[in-house]
Enzyme design. Sequence first.
Site, PDB file in Angstrom:
ATOM      1  N   GLU A 107     -14.222 -17.572  35.257  1.00 10.92           N
ATOM      2  CA  GLU A 107     -12.861 -17.663  35.801  1.00 10.92           C
ATOM      3  C   GLU A 107     -12.186 -18.959  35.354  1.00 10.92           C
ATOM      4  OE1 GLU A 107     -10.239 -16.574  36.369  1.00 10.92           O
ATOM      5  OE2 GLU A 107      -9.994 -15.857  38.423  1.00 10.92           O
TER       6      GLU A 107
ATOM      7  N   HIS B 121     -13.036 -11.830  35.971  1.00  9.02           N
ATOM      8  CA  HIS B 121     -12.295 -12.442  37.081  1.00  9.02           C
ATOM      9  C   HIS B 121     -10.792 -12.210  36.928  1.00  9.02           C
ATOM     10  CE1 HIS B 121     -16.024 -14.697  38.014  1.00  9.02           C
ATOM     11  NE2 HIS B 121     -16.191 -14.588  36.711  1.00  9.02           N
TER      12      HIS B 121
ATOM     13  N   ARG C  61     -20.932 -13.617  40.920  1.00  9.05           N
ATOM     14  CA  ARG C  61     -20.218 -12.441  41.429  1.00  9.05           C
ATOM     15  C   ARG C  61     -20.036 -11.337  40.391  1.00  9.05           C
ATOM     16  NH1 ARG C  61     -17.076 -17.001  41.198  1.00  9.05           N
ATOM     17  NH2 ARG C  61     -14.875 -16.960  40.606  1.00  9.05           N
TER      18      ARG C  61
ATOM     19  N   ARG D 202       2.752 -25.694  39.402  1.00  9.92           N
ATOM     20  CA  ARG D 202       2.061 -24.479  38.959  1.00  9.92           C
ATOM     21  C   ARG D 202       2.964 -23.261  39.151  1.00  9.92           C
ATOM     22  NH1 ARG D 202      -2.584 -20.676  40.287  1.00  9.92           N
ATOM     23  NH2 ARG D 202      -3.502 -20.464  38.228  1.00  9.92           N
TER      24      ARG D 202
ATOM     25  N   ASN E  47     -13.378 -14.840  48.167  1.00  8.28           N
ATOM     26  CA  ASN E  47     -12.168 -14.002  48.291  1.00  8.28           C
ATOM     27  C   ASN E  47     -11.835 -13.800  49.765  1.00  8.28           C
ATOM     28  OD1 ASN E  47     -13.156 -11.808  45.545  1.00  8.28           O
ATOM     29  ND2 ASN E  47     -11.886 -13.642  45.497  1.00  8.28           N
TER      30      ASN E  47
ATOM     31  N   GLY F 224       0.821  -1.225   0.000  1.00 10.63           N
ATOM     32  CA  GLY F 224       0.000   0.000   0.000  1.00 10.63           C
ATOM     33  C   GLY F 224       0.843   1.258   0.000  1.00 10.63           C
ATOM     34  N   LEU F 225       0.217   2.346  -0.351  1.00 11.88           N
ATOM     35  CA  LEU F 225       0.884   3.648  -0.351  1.00 11.88           C
ATOM     36  C   LEU F 225       1.254   4.027   1.086  1.00 11.88           C
ATOM     37  CD1 LEU F 225      -1.468   5.441  -2.895  1.00 11.88           C
ATOM     38  CD2 LEU F 225       0.971   4.920  -3.234  1.00 11.88           C
ATOM     39  N   PRO F 226       2.148   5.001   1.256  1.00 16.64           N
ATOM     40  CA  PRO F 226       2.465   5.444   2.623  1.00 16.64           C
ATOM     41  C   PRO F 226       1.227   5.998   3.348  1.00 16.64           C
ATOM     42  CG  PRO F 226       4.115   6.252   1.068  1.00 16.64           C
ATOM     43  CD  PRO F 226       2.998   5.660   0.245  1.00 16.64           C
ATOM     44  N   ALA F 227       1.261   5.906   4.651  1.00 16.79           N
ATOM     45  CA  ALA F 227       0.199   6.431   5.537  1.00 16.79           C
ATOM     46  C   ALA F 227      -1.145   5.747   5.326  1.00 16.79           C
ATOM     47  CB  ALA F 227       0.052   7.946   5.382  1.00 16.79           C
TER      48      ALA F 227
ATOM     49  N   TYR G 296       5.244   7.816  -4.845  1.00 12.97           N
ATOM     50  CA  TYR G 296       4.798   6.412  -4.831  1.00 12.97           C
ATOM     51  C   TYR G 296       3.603   6.208  -5.778  1.00 12.97           C
ATOM     52  CZ  TYR G 296       7.704   4.527  -1.072  1.00 12.97           C
ATOM     53  OH  TYR G 296       8.753   4.051  -0.329  1.00 12.97           O
TER      54      TYR G 296
ATOM     55  N   TYR H  29      -0.116   3.478  18.066  1.00 10.65           N
ATOM     56  CA  TYR H  29       0.947   2.500  18.317  1.00 10.65           C
ATOM     57  C   TYR H  29       1.035   2.078  19.775  1.00 10.65           C
ATOM     58  CZ  TYR H  29       2.584   3.423  13.616  1.00 10.65           C
ATOM     59  OH  TYR H  29       2.679   3.535  12.263  1.00 10.65           O
TER      60      TYR H  29
ATOM     61  N   LYS I 154       3.456 -21.175  35.665  1.00  9.90           N
ATOM     62  CA  LYS I 154       2.044 -20.869  35.931  1.00  9.90           C
ATOM     63  C   LYS I 154       1.247 -20.724  34.633  1.00  9.90           C
ATOM     64  CE  LYS I 154      -0.707 -17.920  38.975  1.00  9.90           C
ATOM     65  NZ  LYS I 154      -0.723 -16.690  39.764  1.00  9.90           N
TER      66      LYS I 154
ATOM     67  N   ARG J 227     -12.594  -6.356  37.847  1.00  7.47           N
ATOM     68  CA  ARG J 227     -12.929  -7.630  38.475  1.00  7.47           C
ATOM     69  C   ARG J 227     -14.283  -7.438  39.158  1.00  7.47           C
ATOM     70  NH1 ARG J 227      -8.214  -9.708  42.261  1.00  7.47           N
ATOM     71  NH2 ARG J 227      -9.663 -11.479  42.413  1.00  7.47           N
ATOM     72  N   HIS J 228     -14.933  -8.536  39.516  1.00  7.45           N
ATOM     73  CA  HIS J 228     -16.151  -8.464  40.327  1.00  7.45           C
ATOM     74  C   HIS J 228     -15.811  -7.844  41.680  1.00  7.45           C
ATOM     75  CE1 HIS J 228     -14.354 -11.768  42.506  1.00  7.45           C
ATOM     76  NE2 HIS J 228     -14.082 -12.310  41.320  1.00  7.45           N
TER      77      HIS J 228
HETATM   78  P1  ATP Z   1       4.461   4.110   5.737  1.00  6.88           P
HETATM   79  O1  ATP Z   1       4.378   3.490   4.402  1.00  6.88           O
HETATM   80  O2  ATP Z   1       4.905   5.525   5.734  1.00  6.88           O
HETATM   81  O3  ATP Z   1       5.254   3.293   6.717  1.00  6.88           O
HETATM   82  P2  ATP Z   1       1.982   3.071   6.861  1.00  6.88           P
HETATM   83  O4  ATP Z   1       1.053   2.651   5.768  1.00  6.88           O
HETATM   84  O5  ATP Z   1       2.777   2.004   7.524  1.00  6.88           O
HETATM   85  O6  ATP Z   1       2.938   4.206   6.319  1.00  6.88           O
HETATM   86  P3  ATP Z   1       1.078   3.733   9.499  1.00  6.88           P
HETATM   87  O7  ATP Z   1       2.338   4.253  10.075  1.00  6.88           O
HETATM   88  O8  ATP Z   1       0.670   2.383   9.918  1.00  6.88           O
HETATM   89  O9  ATP Z   1       1.113   3.867   7.913  1.00  6.88           O
HETATM   90  O10 ATP Z   1      -0.113   4.749   9.801  1.00  6.88           O
HETATM   91  C1  ATP Z   1      -0.726   4.711  11.053  1.00  6.88           C
HETATM   92  C2  ATP Z   1      -2.061   5.401  10.974  1.00  6.88           C
HETATM   93  O11 ATP Z   1      -2.911   4.709  10.055  1.00  6.88           O
HETATM   94  C3  ATP Z   1      -2.750   5.386  12.312  1.00  6.88           C
HETATM   95  O12 ATP Z   1      -3.153   6.712  12.598  1.00  6.88           O
HETATM   96  C4  ATP Z   1      -3.950   4.475  12.117  1.00  6.88           C
HETATM   97  O13 ATP Z   1      -5.096   4.940  12.837  1.00  6.88           O
HETATM   98  C5  ATP Z   1      -4.201   4.562  10.630  1.00  6.88           C
HETATM   99  N1  ATP Z   1      -4.781   3.348  10.038  1.00  6.88           N
HETATM  100  C6  ATP Z   1      -4.859   2.118  10.595  1.00  6.88           C
HETATM  101  N2  ATP Z   1      -5.454   1.250   9.748  1.00  6.88           N
HETATM  102  C7  ATP Z   1      -5.737   1.936   8.624  1.00  6.88           C
HETATM  103  C8  ATP Z   1      -6.345   1.578   7.382  1.00  6.88           C
HETATM  104  N3  ATP Z   1      -6.773   0.320   7.148  1.00  6.88           N
HETATM  105  N4  ATP Z   1      -6.456   2.541   6.432  1.00  6.88           N
HETATM  106  C9  ATP Z   1      -6.032   3.791   6.674  1.00  6.88           C
HETATM  107  N5  ATP Z   1      -5.453   4.203   7.833  1.00  6.88           N
HETATM  108  C10 ATP Z   1      -5.305   3.287   8.802  1.00  6.88           C
HETATM  109  O1  F6P Z   2      -8.650 -15.880  44.020  1.00  7.32           O
HETATM  110  C1  F6P Z   2      -9.542 -15.354  43.109  1.00  7.32           C
HETATM  111  C2  F6P Z   2      -9.442 -16.049  41.746  1.00  7.32           C
HETATM  112  O2  F6P Z   2     -10.304 -15.388  40.847  1.00  7.32           O
HETATM  113  C3  F6P Z   2      -9.722 -17.568  41.753  1.00  7.32           C
HETATM  114  O3  F6P Z   2     -11.089 -17.909  41.610  1.00  7.32           O
HETATM  115  C4  F6P Z   2      -8.852 -18.082  40.617  1.00  7.32           C
HETATM  116  O4  F6P Z   2      -8.593 -19.479  40.665  1.00  7.32           O
HETATM  117  C5  F6P Z   2      -7.619 -17.264  40.833  1.00  7.32           C
HETATM  118  O5  F6P Z   2      -8.072 -15.972  41.237  1.00  7.32           O
HETATM  119  C6  F6P Z   2      -6.767 -17.117  39.620  1.00  7.32           C
HETATM  120  O6  F6P Z   2      -5.564 -16.487  40.052  1.00  7.32           O
HETATM  121  P1  F6P Z   2      -4.182 -17.360  40.141  1.00  7.32           P
HETATM  122  O7  F6P Z   2      -4.055 -17.801  38.749  1.00  7.32           O
HETATM  123  O8  F6P Z   2      -3.171 -16.322  40.606  1.00  7.32           O
HETATM  124  O9  F6P Z   2      -4.322 -18.508  41.081  1.00  7.32           O
END
Ligand code: ATP
Ligand code: F6P
Length: 454
Positions: free
Chosen positions: A306, A371, A284, A331, A239, A23-26, A173, A408, A335, A232-233
């Site tokens: 959860e 959760h 919850r 775990r 808890n 695609g074109l720039p921007a 371009y 970004y 984890k 979270r709830h």
């Molecule tokens: P260059 O070729 O200069 O690197 P680029 O095409 O990579 O340019 P980006 O740097 O990705 O352009 O432009 C980011 C901007 O484009 C952001 O502001 C974003 O909101 C917007 N944008 C994201 N998706 C699209 C899309 N599908 N069409 C047009 N603009 C978009």
């Molecule tokens: O303790 C609250 C809770 O939502 C549990 O129901 C769940 O198992 C746990 O947290 C998840 O956290 P961890 O992955 O740190 O055990």
Amino acid sequence: MAPRTNGRAVQVEDTKICVVMVGLPARGKSYIAQKAQRYLQWLSVDAKTFNVGNYRRHDAPQPSADFFDMSNAEGERRRRVAAEAAIADMLGWFRQGGVIGILDATNSTKDRRKWVYDVCAREGIEVLFVESKCDDENLIMANIRDVKTTSPDYKGQDPEKAALDFRNRIKNYEKVYKTIDADGDEKHYTYLKIMDVGAQVIINRIQDYLQSRVVYYLMNLHIRPRSVWLSRHGESLYNLYGRIGGDADLSPRGHQYAKKLPDLVRKSVGGDRPLTVWTSTLKRTIQTARFLPENYNQLQWKALDELDAGVCDGMTYQEIKDVYPEDFVARDEDKYNYRYRGGESYRDVVIRLEPIIMELERSEDILIVTHQAILRCIYAYFMKKDQSRSPWMNVPLHCLIKLTPRAYGTDEERYQADIPAVSTWRGKGSTAKHEDPVPEANLGYSPVVTAAAH
Ligand code: ATP
Ligand code: F6P
């Protein structure tokens, strides 16, 4: 041969895909590339972006528009060298086991696309062209203003002059740009053409599962301003007792948080704009959302329940350590990957959350009441957190997190309600019912605003 998952969240077999931006720039190519990379990394698919502009900057840090004129032979040569260097690095990365490489450049001519395609084909790498086509002058101007005038290409320069130069770059371009298959001789390519930010899409010759996941994800992206609120709830009876899982009611303080939540939300929204609310199917979260205004549409998702602790559901961490000592240690050692007997791992949770992420990308303002483990996974997606660390993240009760995606990155604000609650965070090895989180558990987040609601 039976399909295998390589321990990843999605089935990838031995696929190697080069996503070639066009695609074109921007036109949002880098934006799309970094979204795709993040989504894939979140799913534990090894993905990496190779931005040709970064390679070109080694040699030509701040080129003016005429550097990009096809009739400028020296400019052409240096741009080709930059593309070759990016592709060489990408091929090296594929040889080390990379799965999806994203080549972020304009690739705006047929010759350039053929060259990339042939290089990849020789290495057995599938090519998926992703073109962003957009003729909305206002949007292009906004993109130039928002991201291009602050790019390293124009560092230290006057933004007005930078914007003018960038428009001239685009004009250069445009002289050579061919949208994919404009002449009917690129039909054999696999491609996705996104027009006017997804108002229309063309999909051609998608070959396999992983390509279709990427295409479906990219089709759902939008850039309308919006935020995602996560809470979270309220504090539950489980808890308080230090028990995990279950389907307990809220504690008295949890009910107070439910009553306070509408205020907290209104304050963070900055007005009366109605949100859509997603809860899990557990009491919850439903109780926590019940005082939100009636014009907030509410939806319950089983996918937001959860993490399933299987045979350990309803136990305290001390009981788990007593009854399943090996599991308790396993775990803590890993984890993210540890799966409770008869239950789930964080990795499993990410897989079941994929439709939630997809729907979030399609949606605008959403408030999710869920959760601890689920919130950690969703947060990791938006904030690009490492999957091995996110299960240890501290997510306090009675705190509303507002995430606002930007070009970004994602801005974060936290609103802590002035209602005490126990801590359910647990450090490695610990069986304490309630433990103060260590600073690292906050995973380096630096909220833009932390407001208390009284
Ligand atoms: P260059 O070729 O200069 O690197 P680029 O095409 O990579 O340019 P980006 O740097 O990705 O352009 O432009 C980011 C901007 O484009 C952001 O502001 C974003 O909101 C917007 N944008 C994201 N998706 C699209 C899309 N599908 N069409 C047009 N603009 C978009
Ligand atoms: O303790 C609250 C809770 O939502 C549990 O129901 C769940 O198992 C746990 O947290 C998840 O956290 P961890 O992955 O740190 O055990």
